[in-house]
Design an enzyme around this catalytic site. Structure first.
Site, mmCIF file in Angstrom:
data_model
loop_
_atom_site.group_PDB
_atom_site.id
_atom_site.type_symbol
_atom_site.label_atom_id
_atom_site.label_comp_id
_atom_site.label_asym_id
_atom_site.label_seq_id
_atom_site.Cartn_x
_atom_site.Cartn_y
_atom_site.Cartn_z
ATOM 1 N N GLU A 1 -2.640 -13.666 2.160
ATOM 2 C CA GLU A 1 -1.268 -13.619 2.653
ATOM 3 C C GLU A 1 -0.741 -15.036 2.888
ATOM 4 O OE1 GLU A 1 0.416 -10.869 3.005
ATOM 5 O OE2 GLU A 1 -1.200 -9.383 2.804
ATOM 6 N N VAL B 1 -11.303 0.583 5.832
ATOM 7 C CA VAL B 1 -12.471 -0.275 5.611
ATOM 8 C C VAL B 1 -12.870 -0.190 4.145
ATOM 9 C CG1 VAL B 1 -14.862 -0.770 6.233
ATOM 10 C CG2 VAL B 1 -13.312 0.159 7.951
ATOM 11 N N LYS C 1 -12.874 -4.111 11.101
ATOM 12 C CA LYS C 1 -13.562 -3.175 10.212
ATOM 13 C C LYS C 1 -14.974 -2.860 10.693
ATOM 14 C CE LYS C 1 -10.908 -4.700 6.175
ATOM 15 N NZ LYS C 1 -10.932 -5.506 4.929
ATOM 16 N N ILE D 1 -13.556 1.528 -1.633
ATOM 17 C CA ILE D 1 -14.979 1.867 -1.542
ATOM 18 C C ILE D 1 -15.160 3.040 -0.573
ATOM 19 C CG2 ILE D 1 -17.290 1.021 -0.972
ATOM 20 C CD1 ILE D 1 -16.187 -1.821 -1.325
ATOM 21 N N GLU E 1 -10.132 6.497 5.645
ATOM 22 C CA GLU E 1 -11.064 5.922 4.669
ATOM 23 C C GLU E 1 -10.590 4.568 4.160
ATOM 24 O OE1 GLU E 1 -14.297 5.402 3.104
ATOM 25 O OE2 GLU E 1 -14.175 7.573 3.398
ATOM 26 N N VAL F 1 0.830 -1.210 0.000
ATOM 27 C CA VAL F 1 0.000 0.000 0.000
ATOM 28 C C VAL F 1 0.863 1.259 0.000
ATOM 29 C CG1 VAL F 1 -1.787 1.291 1.223
ATOM 30 C CG2 VAL F 1 -1.896 -1.201 1.140
#
Length: 355
Positions: free
Chosen positions: A189, A131, A204, A135, A128, A11
């Site tokens: 993973e 979760v 979440k 989206i 944001e 990420v």
């Protein structure tokens, strides 16, 4: 305006790519004449671990460089886990620097405290990407749906388990075979325990429930029902098909008087449900309000670029220095929970009313 990224994993690297690629759009969205740039990428491995990286000159290993640099106004925390992420984020917010993160464990366990520190220091703490990947769900909950009295939120919040269940139901695979395929495709993973045991989805749903109900929903509370998908059998699949539906790992929080029911478990979903047709790595989140009725948010819930896109959007919003982040908070007081009301149990599949 200068930003920093902490952590250069999947990420983190995606965030750097998306930010640099869309820098002009971000500048245009802030105000005329604004200039933004990536100044630091904090990673203990250093630039030598990423040969050929086009921004190798930005790598640093010392957190204090980021913390004490007055030019840095926004930091993306993409290290993951609790430590050192918690210590770093707390120090940055106390110094008046805004922080954005995709770290669901950090937000679920320390979110109330960090939001309070951010408000006290005129900074933003945005998450944001924690979760639903790409989206939009966090911002709609505390902005767009704030006029609604939301009494329930439920959905498919983990793409790995949804992929595995899709293969088990649609392609008649066993759990082990479907998990292996998920790992080969990069959806799971090497150690998939947080996903297949429901822990990822639990964190979440606790974040979403905290926003909706205004108090901290503790993922470690013994009242939370948490079951993964590892025990599902062909008999469970046959049961769902016979009843005209399928099974999904559903994370759910519903108001029950002054208490809240929180659960994550394999759940029977009728073919008539809006969640039944959500397959593979896609996520869907159903929000039930007293005015809007059912609203469903759908899309890719994970992956390098969908998640990075959500992080960069939060960076852009933090750079704007708008007041919208001040409405995102929940009390440090712990929400009182109660046992989820299970309508029926058959094998390893739970059945809840209204799903």
């Amino acid at each position: 305006m200068k930003i920093a990224i902490m952590g250069h994993g999947v990420v983190g690297s995606g965030t750097a790519e998306v930010f640099l690629k869309n820098k002009k759009n971000i500048e245009a969205g802030i105000n005329a004449g604004a200039e933004v740039d990536l100044k630091y990428v904090l990673d203990v491995r250093g630039a030598e671990s990423f040969p050929g990286c086009e921004y190798a000159d930005k790598f640093v290993k010392d957190f204090d460089l980021v913390l004490n640099d007055p030019e840095i106004t926004v930091v993306a925390e993409l290290i993951g886990g609790i430590e050192p992420a918690y210590t770093f984020v707390k120090a940055l917010l106390a110094a008046g620097k805004s922080v954005v993160t995709s770290n669901k464990e950090l937000v679920a366990k320390k979110g109330a405290e960090l939001l309070k520190i951010a408000r006290e220091n005129n900074a933003a703490f945005l998450f944001e990407a924690s979760v639903g990947g790409g989206i939009p769900i966090i911002r709609p909950l505390y902005q767009c749906l704030s006029a609604d009295s939301i009494n329930e939120i439920a959905g498919i919040l983990n793409g790995t388990t949804n992929f595995i269940l899709t293969k088990m139901f649609r392609d008649n695979m066993g759990f082990d075979e479907a998990l292996k395929l998920a790992q080969e495709n990069g959806y799971a993973e090497r150690d998939p325990s947080d996903d297949v045991n429901g822990i990822d989805a639990l964190r979440k749903i606790c974040i979403l429930a905290s926003i909706i109900f205004g108090k901290r929903v503790n993922p470690d509370n013994s009242m939370v029902l948490t079951e993964g998908i590892t025990k599902l059998t062909r008999e469970d699949i046959a049961f769902c098909e016979k009843r005209g539906g399928t099974a999904k790992l559903i994370a759910r929080a519903v108001k029950n008087g002054d208490r809240v029911e929180v659960s994550v478990c394999p759940t029977f979903v009728s073919r008539d449900s809006q969640l039944a047709g959500v397959n593979d790595v896609y996520n869907a989140i159903l929000v039930r309000g007293d005015a809007t009725g059912d609203v469903v948010f759908y899309g890719k819930g994970a992956g390098k670029y969908p998640t990075a896109s959500a992080v960069v959007n939060d960076i852009a919003n933090a750079l704007k220095k708008s007041n919208e982040a001040s409405t995102l908070y929940w009390s440090e007081e712990e929400q009182e929970l109660c046992q989820p009301a299970v309508a029926e149990i058959c094998g390893n599949i739970r059945v809840f009313e209204g799903l």
